[in-house]
Enzyme design. Structure first.
Site, PDB file in Angstrom:
ATOM      1  N   HIS A 149      -5.054  -6.885   7.655  1.00  0.00           N
ATOM      2  CA  HIS A 149      -4.616  -8.051   8.444  1.00  0.00           C
ATOM      3  C   HIS A 149      -5.108  -7.927   9.883  1.00  0.00           C
ATOM      4  O   HIS A 149      -5.525  -8.898  10.500  1.00  0.00           O
ATOM      5  CB  HIS A 149      -3.081  -8.129   8.478  1.00  0.00           C
ATOM      6  CG  HIS A 149      -2.461  -8.562   7.185  1.00  0.00           C
ATOM      7  ND1 HIS A 149      -2.922  -9.628   6.452  1.00  0.00           N
ATOM      8  CD2 HIS A 149      -1.396  -8.079   6.500  1.00  0.00           C
ATOM      9  CE1 HIS A 149      -2.166  -9.781   5.365  1.00  0.00           C
ATOM     10  NE2 HIS A 149      -1.240  -8.846   5.370  1.00  0.00           N
TER      11      HIS A 149
ATOM     12  N   GLU B 191      -3.113 -12.224   1.840  1.00  0.00           N
ATOM     13  CA  GLU B 191      -2.375 -11.070   1.326  1.00  0.00           C
ATOM     14  C   GLU B 191      -3.113 -10.408   0.167  1.00  0.00           C
ATOM     15  O   GLU B 191      -3.112  -9.187   0.035  1.00  0.00           O
ATOM     16  CB  GLU B 191      -0.973 -11.491   0.873  1.00  0.00           C
ATOM     17  CG  GLU B 191      -0.067 -11.978   1.996  1.00  0.00           C
ATOM     18  CD  GLU B 191       0.183 -10.910   3.054  1.00  0.00           C
ATOM     19  OE1 GLU B 191       0.045  -9.716   2.751  1.00  0.00           O
ATOM     20  OE2 GLU B 191       0.495 -11.279   4.199  1.00  0.00           O
TER      21      GLU B 191
ATOM     22  N   HIS C 247      -3.000  -1.818   4.018  1.00  0.00           N
ATOM     23  CA  HIS C 247      -2.815  -3.261   3.826  1.00  0.00           C
ATOM     24  C   HIS C 247      -2.697  -3.958   5.194  1.00  0.00           C
ATOM     25  O   HIS C 247      -3.363  -4.958   5.460  1.00  0.00           O
ATOM     26  CB  HIS C 247      -1.565  -3.487   2.962  1.00  0.00           C
ATOM     27  CG  HIS C 247      -1.133  -4.911   2.852  1.00  0.00           C
ATOM     28  ND1 HIS C 247      -1.355  -5.672   1.725  1.00  0.00           N
ATOM     29  CD2 HIS C 247      -0.495  -5.731   3.723  1.00  0.00           C
ATOM     30  CE1 HIS C 247      -0.867  -6.892   1.914  1.00  0.00           C
ATOM     31  NE2 HIS C 247      -0.336  -6.950   3.121  1.00  0.00           N
ATOM     32  N   GLU C 248      -1.879  -3.380   6.070  1.00  0.00           N
ATOM     33  CA  GLU C 248      -1.701  -3.973   7.400  1.00  0.00           C
ATOM     34  C   GLU C 248      -2.989  -3.886   8.223  1.00  0.00           C
ATOM     35  O   GLU C 248      -3.306  -4.779   9.006  1.00  0.00           O
ATOM     36  CB  GLU C 248      -0.542  -3.305   8.154  1.00  0.00           C
ATOM     37  CG  GLU C 248       0.809  -3.409   7.474  1.00  0.00           C
ATOM     38  CD  GLU C 248       1.194  -4.833   7.097  1.00  0.00           C
ATOM     39  OE1 GLU C 248       0.820  -5.768   7.817  1.00  0.00           O
ATOM     40  OE2 GLU C 248       1.850  -4.998   6.051  1.00  0.00           O
TER      41      GLU C 248
END
Ligand SMILES: [Zn+2]
Length: 425
Positions: A282, A358, A278-279
């Site tokens: 980003h 997100e 997930h990070e």
């Protein structure tokens, strides 16, 4: 007139507070929509009765504190002007020194100190609340140290910004807001660059991942996304909190992914890899840069509006607010008040953009890891450790949620899981 304005302001704040108390504690219904009951997003399936009750209670009080805090700041700045404190700070500063810069420093110290004292009770309530619900593990001394670091960093930043701002106001009555914005561009980038190496380490310790076996797995995931190993860090948070988190920060050569040690300690390897993926999204999709660009755009509009509103307020209420002229430093509380109001008003929009990013990051992560079971349980753990509300009231979501709600996040993953199962058959 002054007394009347003060009473009205306090009254407006009280009515506003009562409204949110009613909205959060009586009006909203925390039951899940029928179609989600019994699914993996339903907290009743992964929290015990006590945790369920605590998370409801805790979230409601937290949300109320959130809605009370920002307008409290506005009330504070408004009263500081009305009562004549801003005027007093300036004359105390002028009586203590004949050097302009030192006068500004003294004015700022007084204003910051009063703001600190006024907002302290609300911050302290927030701290004790989180401690009594066993989320914060931080000692009072350590919490207070963080508060004081905040105070001095804030003061240091103001010492750079405020003298320049009032100098610009004096130089150009009509265009100061634009020149201030121009200067804020390199300043913002510089701060974002320094954040992970200068500011963050003042609060916490950062180091390479401690668990070497896990590190190998995490770094091989990072490598797949072409993120260099030296850009992944662990931070010691266990002394401060039980909740779990990870984030991306910094720009340029200082861009990095940071994993809280609580996350690494409490989750299984597969769950951690999902959070990491997930990070990674980003990081590779450069969400920080999009954030900075939007922030700069917002601040351009915000500074222009502040300029217009300040001119109006000073010409209309200059006498009551004891501000002879916009370019007099006595107007600083008004500047902060308007800026804070504009930020609050624009937060639903910036939250909306953040929630979109997100959502993308969750999607990216599940595509990368292909393990919905671990993804779902990691979100369930996140919910449990932070006593998060799975399905918050609408106004809470609009103003507070930079992430989709857990209801949305978990049910999206559950859909993925179902689709995957159908495909495998
Ligand atoms: Zn994220």
């Amino acid at each position: 007139m002054v007394r009347k304005m003060g009473v009205y302001a306090v009254l407006a704040y009280v009515i506003y507070g009562l409204f949110f108390y009613w909205y959060l504690f009586h009006f909203t219904d925390s039951n899940l929509p029928f179609e989600f009951q019994g699914t993996k997003a339903d907290p009743a399936t992964f929290l015990n009765g006590r945790e369920l009750m605590l998370s409801e209670e805790y979230s409601k009080i937290r949300n109320l504190l959130f809605f009370l805090s920002t307008p409290f700041e506005w009330l504070f700045y408004f009263l500081i002007l009305l009562v004549g404190f801003s005027k007093a700070f300036k004359s105390w500063a002028e009586n203590s020194s004949k050097y302009k810069l030192l006068q500004t420093a003294i004015y700022l110290i007084w204003l910051s100190f009063f703001a600190f004292v006024a907002t302290f009770p609300l911050s302290y309530i927030g701290y004790t609340l989180s401690k009594s619900y066993n989320i914060s593990t931080q000692s009072f001394a350590s919490w207070m140290k963080d508060e004081l670091i905040d105070f001095w960093i804030n003061f240091g930043t103001l010492m750079i910004i405020v003298p320049v701002l009032y100098w610009l106001m004096k130089r150009s009555v009509k265009r100061w807001w634009f020149y201030a914005w121009l200067l804020s561009v390199p300043f913002t980038l510089f701060l974002m660059f320094l954040q992970p190496i200068v500011i963050d380490p003042l609060y916490n310790d950062f180091y390479p991942l401690k668990n070497k076996e896990l590190e190998t797995k995490i770094l091989s995931l990072a490598e797949k996304a072409q993120i260099p190993a030296e850009h992944v860090f662990e931070v010691n948070m266990a002394d401060k909190t039980n909740s779990l988190n990870a984030y991306v920060t910094g720009i340029g050569s200082n861009a990095r992914i940071v994993l809280w040690d609580t996350t690494l300690n409490k989750l299984s390897n597969d769950q951690i890899l999902f959070i990491m993926a997930h990070e990674i999204c980003h990081y590779v999709e450069k969400h920080i840069y999009i954030g900075i660009a939007l922030y700069l755009l917002f601040s351009l509009v915000g500074l222009y509006l502040t300029y217009r509103i300040m001119n109006w307020a000073v010409s209309r209420f200059g006498k009551e607010l004891k501000i002879p002229d916009v370019k007099d430093i006595r107007s600083l509380p008004l500047f902060f008040m308007i800026l804070s109001m504009l930020m609050f008003v624009s937060s639903p929009f910036s939250n909306l953009i953040s929630r979109y990013e997100e959502k993308r990051a969750d999607q990216y992560a599940i595509n990368m890891t292909q393990n919905p079971e671990s993804a779902i349980t990691s979100f369930q753990e996140l919910t449990k450790s932070g006593l998060t509300q799975v399905n918050p009231p609408l106004l809470v979501k609009i103003f507070r949620y930079s992430h989709p709600t857990m209801l949305e996040r978990i049910s999206t993953l559950e859909e993925f899981e179902i689709k995957q199962r159908i495909k495998d058959k």
